[in-house]
Design a protein around this motif. Structure first.
Motif, PDB file in Angstrom:
ATOM      1  N   ALA A 233      -0.258   8.222   7.305  1.00 27.87           N
ATOM      2  CA  ALA A 233      -1.459   7.804   8.035  1.00 27.87           C
ATOM      3  C   ALA A 233      -2.391   6.989   7.140  1.00 27.87           C
ATOM      4  O   ALA A 233      -2.939   5.963   7.552  1.00 27.87           O
ATOM      5  N   LEU A 234      -2.566   7.446   5.897  1.00 23.38           N
ATOM      6  CA  LEU A 234      -3.429   6.725   4.956  1.00 23.38           C
ATOM      7  C   LEU A 234      -2.916   5.309   4.727  1.00 23.38           C
ATOM      8  O   LEU A 234      -3.704   4.345   4.751  1.00 23.38           O
ATOM      9  N   LEU A 235      -1.619   5.164   4.534  1.00 23.07           N
ATOM     10  CA  LEU A 235      -1.058   3.847   4.239  1.00 23.07           C
ATOM     11  C   LEU A 235      -1.111   2.925   5.462  1.00 23.07           C
ATOM     12  O   LEU A 235      -1.323   1.714   5.319  1.00 23.07           O
ATOM     13  N   TRP A 236      -0.945   3.462   6.652  1.00 25.78           N
ATOM     14  CA  TRP A 236      -1.117   2.656   7.855  1.00 25.78           C
ATOM     15  C   TRP A 236      -2.528   2.068   7.886  1.00 25.78           C
ATOM     16  O   TRP A 236      -2.714   0.865   8.095  1.00 25.78           O
ATOM     17  N   VAL A 237      -3.525   2.912   7.684  1.00 23.90           N
ATOM     18  CA  VAL A 237      -4.917   2.450   7.722  1.00 23.90           C
ATOM     19  C   VAL A 237      -5.186   1.456   6.600  1.00 23.90           C
ATOM     20  O   VAL A 237      -5.814   0.405   6.806  1.00 23.90           O
ATOM     21  N   PHE A 238      -4.710   1.771   5.409  1.00 20.08           N
ATOM     22  CA  PHE A 238      -4.953   0.926   4.243  1.00 20.08           C
ATOM     23  C   PHE A 238      -4.412  -0.479   4.456  1.00 20.08           C
ATOM     24  O   PHE A 238      -5.121  -1.477   4.245  1.00 20.08           O
ATOM     25  N   ALA A 250      -2.658  -3.503  -5.366  1.00 20.35           N
ATOM     26  CA  ALA A 250      -3.137  -2.156  -5.668  1.00 20.35           C
ATOM     27  C   ALA A 250      -2.029  -1.125  -5.445  1.00 20.35           C
ATOM     28  O   ALA A 250      -1.828  -0.211  -6.256  1.00 20.35           O
ATOM     29  N   TYR A 251      -1.299  -1.273  -4.349  1.00 22.76           N
ATOM     30  CA  TYR A 251      -0.205  -0.344  -4.049  1.00 22.76           C
ATOM     31  C   TYR A 251       0.892  -0.433  -5.109  1.00 22.76           C
ATOM     32  O   TYR A 251       1.424   0.596  -5.556  1.00 22.76           O
ATOM     33  N   PHE A 252       1.242  -1.649  -5.510  1.00 14.65           N
ATOM     34  CA  PHE A 252       2.294  -1.853  -6.503  1.00 14.65           C
ATOM     35  C   PHE A 252       1.956  -1.150  -7.810  1.00 14.65           C
ATOM     36  O   PHE A 252       2.802  -0.451  -8.394  1.00 14.65           O
ATOM     37  N   CYS A 253       0.716  -1.303  -8.266  1.00 17.17           N
ATOM     38  CA  CYS A 253       0.328  -0.716  -9.554  1.00 17.17           C
ATOM     39  C   CYS A 253       0.102   0.788  -9.462  1.00 17.17           C
ATOM     40  O   CYS A 253       0.649   1.562 -10.265  1.00 17.17           O
ATOM     41  N   LEU A 254      -0.715   1.218  -8.510  1.00 16.79           N
ATOM     42  CA  LEU A 254      -1.246   2.584  -8.510  1.00 16.79           C
ATOM     43  C   LEU A 254      -0.440   3.555  -7.668  1.00 16.79           C
ATOM     44  O   LEU A 254      -0.675   4.761  -7.750  1.00 16.79           O
ATOM     45  N   TRP A 255       0.505   3.047  -6.892  1.00 12.53           N
ATOM     46  CA  TRP A 255       1.295   3.951  -6.047  1.00 12.53           C
ATOM     47  C   TRP A 255       2.765   3.870  -6.442  1.00 12.53           C
ATOM     48  O   TRP A 255       3.302   4.788  -7.056  1.00 12.53           O
TER      49      TRP A 255
END
Length: 347
Positions: A233-238, A250-255
């Motif tokens: 759900a978080l990633l859908w919203v993000f 941001a996703y590539f680095c921190l996730w």
């Protein structure tokens, strides 16, 4: 039962908490703040991708040369190093040739490859660190791979089709290609992607819930599924709210990259023992030292590609060439990670 390679309950809980907060908080913060500040300057949008050269992004793949040998034999040996070297030389070289000869098909392959890879990268964390027993099921692994990989690859197209298309153009323009117009980036295409991918997401979560429930209502299984659902759900919203280049960076680095680094670290028994004892700095430093030489080598390759490629001037074009270089390195990286997956009981 898949091999969980030494992750005891205490260590899994510690790693799970670390990965939740290092990933959840930054992405949630961006989802709240970025829509209020949009439109952002180009330099801000591209900052995370530029930073990924040294901040987790490029280094996470630079650990392949130690990760695969440790997954195969428990130690870094000549056989493992040779396999990694051959894979990068042959697969990376072949894929670079495809970019030079047919940039548009190469870009499509890159999207598909990244979709699969970013999806597969979630399985270890969801199952082993978060206790998602529903992911012992092979079909659920495949569905979760589709959903988790599609969140960064498909959802931005729904929210920002024009920006998505512009980024694709920066991939192919330096090599003489052009995406042009496509129905996928029109309202009808957006609607099909939104409804179709939304239904797949709901089906996958529903099936995972049924599996967790069937596993005897164990707290670990139910808790793992709840984390899976919350993250989805978080990633859908993000990805719906944050501009694609910033969101992907941001996703590539921190996730994705950070989760992979944790997984690779656990292949080294010294790192696993240190983390189990509550020591974090020493294993982090060891991983940084191991990643340094191949990060520098990869950086040299990317710089040479940029210098030799007739790209347009500007930050967007430079990042486009950088991402093409990342694509070339991604193909052998995906093969290696998939091999590690098999060694750890996936697929």
């Amino acid at each position: 039962m898949p091999d969980r390679r030494g992750i005891d309950g205490t260590l899994a809980a510690s790693l799970g908490a670390f990965l939740r907060w290092t990933g959840w908080l930054p992405l949630l913060g961006l989802a709240v703040v970025v829509p209020l500040l949009a439109p952002l300057p180009e330099s801000v949008r591209y900052l995370p991708l530029a930073a990924s050269v040294v901040v987790f992004g490029l280094p996470h793949g630079a650990l392949d040369y130690v990760a695969l040998p440790r997954a195969l034999s428990g130690r870094v040996d000549a056989r493992g190093l040779g396999i990694v070297g051959v894979l990068y030389a042959v697969l990376g070289g072949a894929y670079l040739a495809v970019w030079l000869l047919a940039p548009v098909p190469a870009a499509v392959v890159f999207i598909a490859l990244t979709w699969f890879h970013w999806g597969q990268g979630e399985l270890f964390v969801l199952r082993d660190a978060f206790g998602g027993g529903h992911l012992d099921d092979r079909i659920q692994q495949a569905l979760t791979t589709v959903v988790r990989g599609g969140l960064p690859m498909a959802v931005p197209l729904v929210g920002f089709p024009d920006r998505y298309l512009a980024v694709l153009e920066t991939f192919v323009e330096p090599f003489g290609g052009s995406i042009g117009s496509a129905w996928l980036f029109e309202p009808s295409g957006q609607a099909i992607v939104a409804v179709g991918f939304g239904l797949v997401t709901v089906l996958t979560l529903w099936r995972g819930w049924r599996l967790a429930k069937a596993n005897g209502r164990r707290q670990s299984d139910n808790g793992g599924w709840r984390i899976d659902a919350a993250e989805t759900a978080l990633l859908w919203v993000f990805f719906l709210l944050v501009e694609p280049v910033l969101a992907i960076g941001a996703y590539f680095c921190l996730w994705h990259s950070l989760r992979h680094i944790v997984r690779v670290g656990l292949l080294d028994q010294r790192t696993a023992s240190s983390l189990s004892a509550g020591e974090w700095l020493k294993p982090a430093g060891r991983l940084a030292v191991e990643a340094l030489p191949t990060t520098l080598a990869a950086g040299g390759f990317l710089w040479a590609l940029y210098v030799l490629t007739p790209a347009s001037e500007g930050l967007a074009s430079a990042i486009g060439v950088y991402l093409v270089g990342i694509a070339v390195l991604t193909l052998p990286h995906v093969v290696i990670v998939t091999w590690i997956d098999r060694e750890q009981g996936f697929w």
